[in-house]
Motif scaffolding. Sequence first.
Motif, PDB file in Angstrom:
ATOM      1  N   ARG A 204      45.388  21.399  38.141  1.00 30.79           N
ATOM      2  CA  ARG A 204      46.833  21.584  38.222  1.00 30.79           C
ATOM      3  C   ARG A 204      46.863  22.709  36.845  1.00 30.79           C
ATOM      4  O   ARG A 204      47.985  22.503  36.154  1.00 30.79           O
ATOM      5  CB  ARG A 204      47.678  20.391  37.807  1.00 30.79           C
ATOM      6  CG  ARG A 204      47.559  19.370  38.828  1.00 30.79           C
ATOM      7  CD  ARG A 204      48.501  18.191  38.458  1.00 30.79           C
ATOM      8  NE  ARG A 204      48.502  17.145  39.604  1.00 30.79           N
ATOM      9  CZ  ARG A 204      49.264  16.137  39.431  1.00 30.79           C
ATOM     10  NH1 ARG A 204      49.810  15.651  38.350  1.00 30.79           N
ATOM     11  NH2 ARG A 204      48.931  15.147  40.421  1.00 30.79           N
ATOM     12  N   ALA A 205      46.248  23.716  37.161  1.00 28.86           N
ATOM     13  CA  ALA A 205      46.165  24.817  36.143  1.00 28.86           C
ATOM     14  C   ALA A 205      47.511  25.640  36.385  1.00 28.86           C
ATOM     15  O   ALA A 205      47.906  25.680  37.280  1.00 28.86           O
ATOM     16  CB  ALA A 205      44.841  25.672  36.481  1.00 28.86           C
ATOM     17  N   ARG A 206      47.760  26.329  35.261  1.00 34.09           N
ATOM     18  CA  ARG A 206      49.018  27.300  35.438  1.00 34.09           C
ATOM     19  C   ARG A 206      48.456  28.538  36.048  1.00 34.09           C
ATOM     20  O   ARG A 206      47.359  28.692  36.448  1.00 34.09           O
ATOM     21  CB  ARG A 206      49.333  27.605  34.169  1.00 34.09           C
ATOM     22  CG  ARG A 206      49.973  26.552  33.108  1.00 34.09           C
ATOM     23  CD  ARG A 206      50.700  26.991  31.885  1.00 34.09           C
ATOM     24  NE  ARG A 206      49.776  27.451  30.996  1.00 34.09           N
ATOM     25  CZ  ARG A 206      49.596  28.771  30.505  1.00 34.09           C
ATOM     26  NH1 ARG A 206      50.395  29.644  30.850  1.00 34.09           N
ATOM     27  NH2 ARG A 206      48.525  28.900  29.346  1.00 34.09           N
ATOM     28  N   SER A 207      49.775  29.277  36.739  1.00 33.21           N
ATOM     29  CA  SER A 207      49.140  30.083  37.492  1.00 33.21           C
ATOM     30  C   SER A 207      48.565  31.374  36.770  1.00 33.21           C
ATOM     31  O   SER A 207      47.494  32.364  37.326  1.00 33.21           O
ATOM     32  CB  SER A 207      50.592  30.871  38.121  1.00 33.21           C
ATOM     33  OG  SER A 207      51.267  31.359  36.867  1.00 33.21           O
ATOM     34  N   PHE A 208      48.551  31.328  35.395  1.00 32.69           N
ATOM     35  CA  PHE A 208      47.946  32.448  34.678  1.00 32.69           C
ATOM     36  C   PHE A 208      46.345  32.365  34.729  1.00 32.69           C
ATOM     37  O   PHE A 208      45.559  33.401  34.668  1.00 32.69           O
ATOM     38  CB  PHE A 208      48.182  32.157  32.994  1.00 32.69           C
ATOM     39  CG  PHE A 208      47.471  32.883  32.138  1.00 32.69           C
ATOM     40  CD1 PHE A 208      48.167  34.049  31.769  1.00 32.69           C
ATOM     41  CD2 PHE A 208      46.296  32.598  31.302  1.00 32.69           C
ATOM     42  CE1 PHE A 208      47.463  35.126  30.936  1.00 32.69           C
ATOM     43  CE2 PHE A 208      46.099  33.247  30.345  1.00 32.69           C
ATOM     44  CZ  PHE A 208      46.489  34.706  30.287  1.00 32.69           C
ATOM     45  N   TYR A 209      46.028  31.066  35.264  1.00 31.15           N
ATOM     46  CA  TYR A 209      44.209  31.112  35.431  1.00 31.15           C
ATOM     47  C   TYR A 209      43.883  31.304  36.838  1.00 31.15           C
ATOM     48  O   TYR A 209      42.576  31.019  36.994  1.00 31.15           O
ATOM     49  CB  TYR A 209      44.032  29.763  34.903  1.00 31.15           C
ATOM     50  CG  TYR A 209      44.259  29.239  33.504  1.00 31.15           C
ATOM     51  CD1 TYR A 209      43.230  29.685  32.683  1.00 31.15           C
ATOM     52  CD2 TYR A 209      45.352  28.703  33.042  1.00 31.15           C
ATOM     53  CE1 TYR A 209      43.423  29.640  31.174  1.00 31.15           C
ATOM     54  CE2 TYR A 209      45.475  28.393  31.748  1.00 31.15           C
ATOM     55  CZ  TYR A 209      44.930  28.898  30.667  1.00 31.15           C
ATOM     56  OH  TYR A 209      44.870  28.580  29.421  1.00 31.15           O
ATOM     57  N   TYR A 210      44.533  31.705  37.673  1.00 30.61           N
ATOM     58  CA  TYR A 210      44.190  32.154  38.898  1.00 30.61           C
ATOM     59  C   TYR A 210      44.294  33.727  38.920  1.00 30.61           C
ATOM     60  O   TYR A 210      45.129  34.387  38.270  1.00 30.61           O
ATOM     61  CB  TYR A 210      45.396  31.762  39.795  1.00 30.61           C
ATOM     62  CG  TYR A 210      45.209  30.219  40.121  1.00 30.61           C
ATOM     63  CD1 TYR A 210      44.578  29.784  41.369  1.00 30.61           C
ATOM     64  CD2 TYR A 210      45.770  29.273  39.307  1.00 30.61           C
ATOM     65  CE1 TYR A 210      44.430  28.473  41.514  1.00 30.61           C
ATOM     66  CE2 TYR A 210      45.965  28.203  39.613  1.00 30.61           C
ATOM     67  CZ  TYR A 210      45.527  27.761  40.562  1.00 30.61           C
ATOM     68  OH  TYR A 210      45.072  26.218  41.004  1.00 30.61           O
TER      69      TYR A 210
END
Length: 343
Positions: A204-210
């Motif tokens: 459930r990572a934040r979009s920043f990590y994509y």
Amino acid sequence: MIELIRYDEQTKWNNIVDSYKKTDVYYTCEYAVSFMQNEVGIPYLLHYKGNGCSLCYSIVEKDIADFTAFKGSLSHGEYFDWNTPYGYGGPLSDADRLTDVQQKEFRKELYELASDKKIITQFVRFHPLLQNQLVCDKVIENAYIKDTIFINLDTQEDLMIQMDPKNRNLIRKAIKNDIVIKHDSGKYIDEFMNIYETTMDRDRARSFYYFPKSYYEYMKENMGFETEYFYAYKDGVMVAASVFFYNEQYMHYHLSGNLVEYRTFAPTNLLLYEAANWGRERGIKELHLGGGVGIEDSLFHFKKQFNKNGRIGFYIGRNIFMPEKYQELLYKRQEVDSEFDMN
């Protein structure tokens, strides 16, 4: 004198970075530019020379009007912010610490430049292996955040000696279960992205990590001699993969993912061990694994298995160049978000 070198002056930027005895991939122009693929901002190298000293560090200049909290309430070109590119940064200098007199002069010029360019704040993520929060500690306020982990590659001993016994057993288990490790400079971007994004979804990572595919393609084209992909296979299936950055001195565990149904075979444990051996064979001195998402969470303890004595502190720093404007923006943000904590 302070000079700001833009990202489109690549040769000049990299020549300055390479002039220091200890440097890293995080300071290259190519690395700073890579994040233009998924982040708004203009990369600069800030270069200071004066009073018998010099330093440089990478920054990304962002228009505060583009921040989500201020969209529609600020005009573009009014206020700006400086931030370390994703990863680690802070000052490169051949001095472990500038003298108080040298720092005083640097501070004066830095604040004058920030005022001229309408820079409200600066946020710095210092480099754990360099411990460079000490270089200008009278200029950039710093604070310890958490420990990270590194592996010492500058040794003739088997790297397993640094590990805890459980990790050694897991690596042997992976070998026994026919986990195969391969590596290259980025032939299988699509496969890597699938494993990495599956892992980010699961966590459930934040979009920043994509990151978009263009980010990986940029790395392959422009950072091919500083990037290595490692893959773990089980019965011909890629079950774990990681990206590492490296130069002659340092290596970094950048992005990683795995397929949860194969975790029992410990593919990532073997992958990291083989990557560390690859780095040692190249004469690299240290492999930085980073820390956890939190302070000492499961990810941190996974990394800690690779070096029982490998803790090293991570620090952040900041400057508030224009305190009155900063407070004004805090109040403006609170108007938009009543739950925002100004403290």
